[in-house]
Write a protein that holds these residues in place. Sequence first.
Motif, PDB file in Angstrom:
ATOM      1  N   TYR A 366      25.492  35.049 -26.744  1.00  0.00           N
ATOM      2  CA  TYR A 366      25.001  33.913 -25.963  1.00  0.00           C
ATOM      3  C   TYR A 366      24.265  34.389 -24.722  1.00  0.00           C
ATOM      4  N   ASP A 367      23.189  33.645 -24.395  1.00  0.00           N
ATOM      5  CA  ASP A 367      22.474  33.783 -23.138  1.00  0.00           C
ATOM      6  C   ASP A 367      22.746  32.503 -22.347  1.00  0.00           C
ATOM      7  N   LEU A 368      23.396  32.627 -21.204  1.00  0.00           N
ATOM      8  CA  LEU A 368      23.799  31.438 -20.445  1.00  0.00           C
ATOM      9  C   LEU A 368      22.610  30.706 -19.839  1.00  0.00           C
ATOM     10  N   PHE A 369      21.444  31.344 -19.729  1.00  0.00           N
ATOM     11  CA  PHE A 369      20.240  30.626 -19.305  1.00  0.00           C
ATOM     12  C   PHE A 369      19.871  29.516 -20.289  1.00  0.00           C
ATOM     13  N   ASP A 370      20.355  29.613 -21.541  1.00  0.00           N
ATOM     14  CA  ASP A 370      20.068  28.574 -22.527  1.00  0.00           C
ATOM     15  C   ASP A 370      20.871  27.300 -22.270  1.00  0.00           C
ATOM     16  N   SER A 411      36.298  36.152 -22.671  1.00  0.00           N
ATOM     17  CA  SER A 411      37.438  36.500 -23.521  1.00  0.00           C
ATOM     18  C   SER A 411      37.384  35.660 -24.788  1.00  0.00           C
ATOM     19  N   ILE A 412      38.165  36.092 -25.783  1.00  0.00           N
ATOM     20  CA  ILE A 412      38.276  35.349 -27.031  1.00  0.00           C
ATOM     21  C   ILE A 412      39.492  34.437 -26.936  1.00  0.00           C
ATOM     22  N   SER A 413      39.303  33.150 -27.202  1.00  0.00           N
ATOM     23  CA  SER A 413      40.380  32.177 -27.114  1.00  0.00           C
ATOM     24  C   SER A 413      41.472  32.452 -28.142  1.00  0.00           C
ATOM     25  N   ASP A 414      42.731  32.422 -27.689  1.00  0.00           N
ATOM     26  CA  ASP A 414      43.870  32.505 -28.614  1.00  0.00           C
ATOM     27  C   ASP A 414      44.141  31.166 -29.286  1.00  0.00           C
ATOM     28  N   TYR A 415      43.420  30.144 -28.884  1.00  0.00           N
ATOM     29  CA  TYR A 415      43.612  28.787 -29.423  1.00  0.00           C
ATOM     30  C   TYR A 415      42.687  28.516 -30.605  1.00  0.00           C
ATOM     31  N   ASP A 416      41.394  28.838 -30.459  1.00  0.00           N
ATOM     32  CA  ASP A 416      40.447  28.518 -31.529  1.00  0.00           C
ATOM     33  C   ASP A 416      39.402  29.594 -31.769  1.00  0.00           C
ATOM     34  N   GLY A 417      39.523  30.754 -31.117  1.00  0.00           N
ATOM     35  CA  GLY A 417      38.599  31.856 -31.358  1.00  0.00           C
ATOM     36  C   GLY A 417      37.260  31.732 -30.674  1.00  0.00           C
ATOM     37  N   SER A 418      37.088  30.749 -29.803  1.00  0.00           N
ATOM     38  CA  SER A 418      35.819  30.582 -29.101  1.00  0.00           C
ATOM     39  C   SER A 418      35.686  31.602 -27.975  1.00  0.00           C
ATOM     40  N   SER A 431      33.523  26.865 -22.778  1.00  0.00           N
ATOM     41  CA  SER A 431      33.940  27.309 -24.110  1.00  0.00           C
ATOM     42  C   SER A 431      32.734  27.227 -25.032  1.00  0.00           C
ATOM     43  N   LEU A 432      32.400  28.365 -25.673  1.00  0.00           N
ATOM     44  CA  LEU A 432      31.257  28.459 -26.574  1.00  0.00           C
ATOM     45  C   LEU A 432      31.758  28.760 -27.980  1.00  0.00           C
ATOM     46  N   TYR A 433      31.271  28.028 -28.967  1.00  0.00           N
ATOM     47  CA  TYR A 433      31.713  28.216 -30.347  1.00  0.00           C
ATOM     48  C   TYR A 433      31.487  29.661 -30.798  1.00  0.00           C
ATOM     49  N   SER A 434      32.422  30.171 -31.573  1.00  0.00           N
ATOM     50  CA  SER A 434      32.333  31.568 -32.018  1.00  0.00           C
ATOM     51  C   SER A 434      31.193  31.803 -32.992  1.00  0.00           C
ATOM     52  N   ASP A 435      30.688  30.732 -33.657  1.00  0.00           N
ATOM     53  CA  ASP A 435      29.608  30.905 -34.632  1.00  0.00           C
ATOM     54  C   ASP A 435      28.226  30.861 -33.997  1.00  0.00           C
ATOM     55  N   VAL A 439      27.783  25.021 -26.916  1.00  0.00           N
ATOM     56  CA  VAL A 439      28.885  24.644 -26.031  1.00  0.00           C
ATOM     57  C   VAL A 439      29.895  23.769 -26.768  1.00  0.00           C
ATOM     58  N   GLN A 440      31.180  24.118 -26.614  1.00  0.00           N
ATOM     59  CA  GLN A 440      32.255  23.281 -27.136  1.00  0.00           C
ATOM     60  C   GLN A 440      32.783  22.342 -26.040  1.00  0.00           C
ATOM     61  N   TRP A 441      33.029  22.876 -24.870  1.00  0.00           N
ATOM     62  CA  TRP A 441      33.428  22.053 -23.723  1.00  0.00           C
ATOM     63  C   TRP A 441      33.150  22.806 -22.428  1.00  0.00           C
ATOM     64  N   ILE A 442      33.092  22.064 -21.335  1.00  0.00           N
ATOM     65  CA  ILE A 442      32.877  22.623 -19.996  1.00  0.00           C
ATOM     66  C   ILE A 442      33.882  21.978 -19.045  1.00  0.00           C
ATOM     67  N   LEU A 443      34.509  22.799 -18.221  1.00  0.00           N
ATOM     68  CA  LEU A 443      35.408  22.314 -17.179  1.00  0.00           C
ATOM     69  C   LEU A 443      34.922  22.880 -15.852  1.00  0.00           C
ATOM     70  N   SER A 444      34.577  21.988 -14.908  1.00  0.00           N
ATOM     71  CA  SER A 444      34.025  22.430 -13.639  1.00  0.00           C
ATOM     72  C   SER A 444      34.709  21.718 -12.489  1.00  0.00           C
TER      73      SER A 444
END
Length: 608
Positions: A366-370, A411-418, A431-435, A439-444
């Motif tokens: 992933y490139d976070l500028f995207d 890091s790799i999530s122990d919950y869903d691998g993201s 949280s970014l999908y492993s595939d 973006v899966q979710w954002i908490l700010s």
Amino acid sequence: GTVASPVSAMEGDGAVQHKYGAVSTPRELEANALPYSEESVALNPPGTASSSHASFWRRAGLLGLAGAAAFVGSRSTTAGAGMDLATYAHSDVTIDVVQSEAHPLIYEATVCMDTADTGDSLALAWRPVDSQLGWVKQDVTVSSATGCATMLMHRMRAASKYNVHLVDTSSGSGRKIKGVDITTKPTGFTFFDEVFGVTNGTALPTWELITTTGSYQLANVTKEAFRGIFTLDSEGWVVWYYDSEAYTYVFDWASSSSGSKHMVLLHSHNDDYKYPGKLMEIALNGHEVQSYEHADCTNEHGYGIFDHEARFYEKDGVGHVLSTERISQNYSTSPAFNRSRYEEDVFGGARIVDWDLSTHSITYPYDLFDYLDPFLNAYYEAGVWGSYEEYCNAGETNVSALDWMHMNSVSISDYDGSYIVSIHALDTIISLYSDGSGVQWILSSSMAHLSTLEWRDNRGQFAEQHDVQQLSNGHIIMMDNSYNVQGCTDCSRALEIAIDFEENVAWQAWDFPHQSDAMLGGSVTAAPDLIGPHVVAFCKLKESDNAQLRLDHNPTHVYEVYNNGTVHSLMMIPAPNEEWTSGSYRATPSRSIADESKLDGYAGQWWP
């Protein structure tokens, strides 16, 4: 009558066949019994001979790194010398220990015995004298051809006296067959040759080992003496280290392709950002296994350095290392750019780096500028941004960049691998999908318009966080570095955030604040049961609070704490000299350095 194994009854006048010795009668054993005392072994430096047995070991091919000259401490053992014949009549067991030439805190032990006993369940066990710690063991497999076995001893303190036992582990907690005393050699770093970490309280940590980083100076020496990674046991002694001689602050324990334990780390930018960084895999003896060096840029389209992360994970049985790449992009031609507002033309961003240890290849998932734009959805009026110099052409050319993103952990999530990404400057977790689908979710805590999760209340909101991870229950743990509430301003805290993904709501599960600011990093390692004790490291604290600490500025405090706030233990680690910015950044607990393990319950009792 029946005699329990490993002693078997024999016909005749009460003769007893000992597992490790010849037939003796109880009366003969009693007459030959001698008071027990450990044999003392003075360890000679590698390269000195001390045994008339050297020619035998040369023939047996067991002399290790330097042949016969490296074999030290060998003895010819005779019946009654250093053993209790009332319980043990064998006269052909020897234990010989030498300091490894590869590392000052790794030792080589050679055990030899009668070839008839080579199929037994055996272990070499050792512990420091005058210590509350238990025994550590390494399983022993004796060659049926030579009757000998050579193994490495890890988790060793410098300049310390040790008991070393050969133990029969076939039943119960083990029985001693043979014992020697050794005194280990100094490391050359005087601060590592005595207890280093300071325990505060009567309870020892439940963790066996803790690994962290730092830069340390010898007394009356103005230049650096040590820069790198080191491991402490739970009494505060250094038992392993890697002297990188470079700016090193992120690392992780890893499994190698051969199954042995290695260390992965990042040699970062040397604090001047002119060096683009190198990911490394090293063996326990400090030898480099492989590395991947970031290319130096030649123009503004190639800006980038490896920075902030080195985290090991396995995928389909293959070892990988996650890191972050700080990249920069010129936004001066963007329609949304306003020079009077933004001050800089170049804005800093980040990419996730994935190093495949089997193929030696780098990918960028992933490139976070995207997903984050400094104008459209991220730059907020209250933001106070730092800047850095972006260098090219070996540091000959540079440009100032606005540090508005600052990704400091992945890091790799122990919950869903993201992928769980920490955006330090924006007080945001993504949280970014492993595939690779986005973006899966954002908490700010600072950009409600960007966050896909809502806060139940503001108690869980965080700022300038480090070491963000997602647990198997979906909760998030981190070091919240800038925690400001009434009665605790300029503080830091360990924080766990619970998330209801059906309602998209987040809230504080528990926290553990420190009355000082962890200025550089910090880490939280959750207990396997998710209750505790968790290992919380407040790194490079703004104020020192213990006069016992040498170099008593900005120490690291490593706590063990439960969800309810109960503290089990505290170890304080001296900080680097205040002139250094390379200090403790994380503190990672582990159960071993190599494949040694605790020998629970063993009390040094003689066989049988």
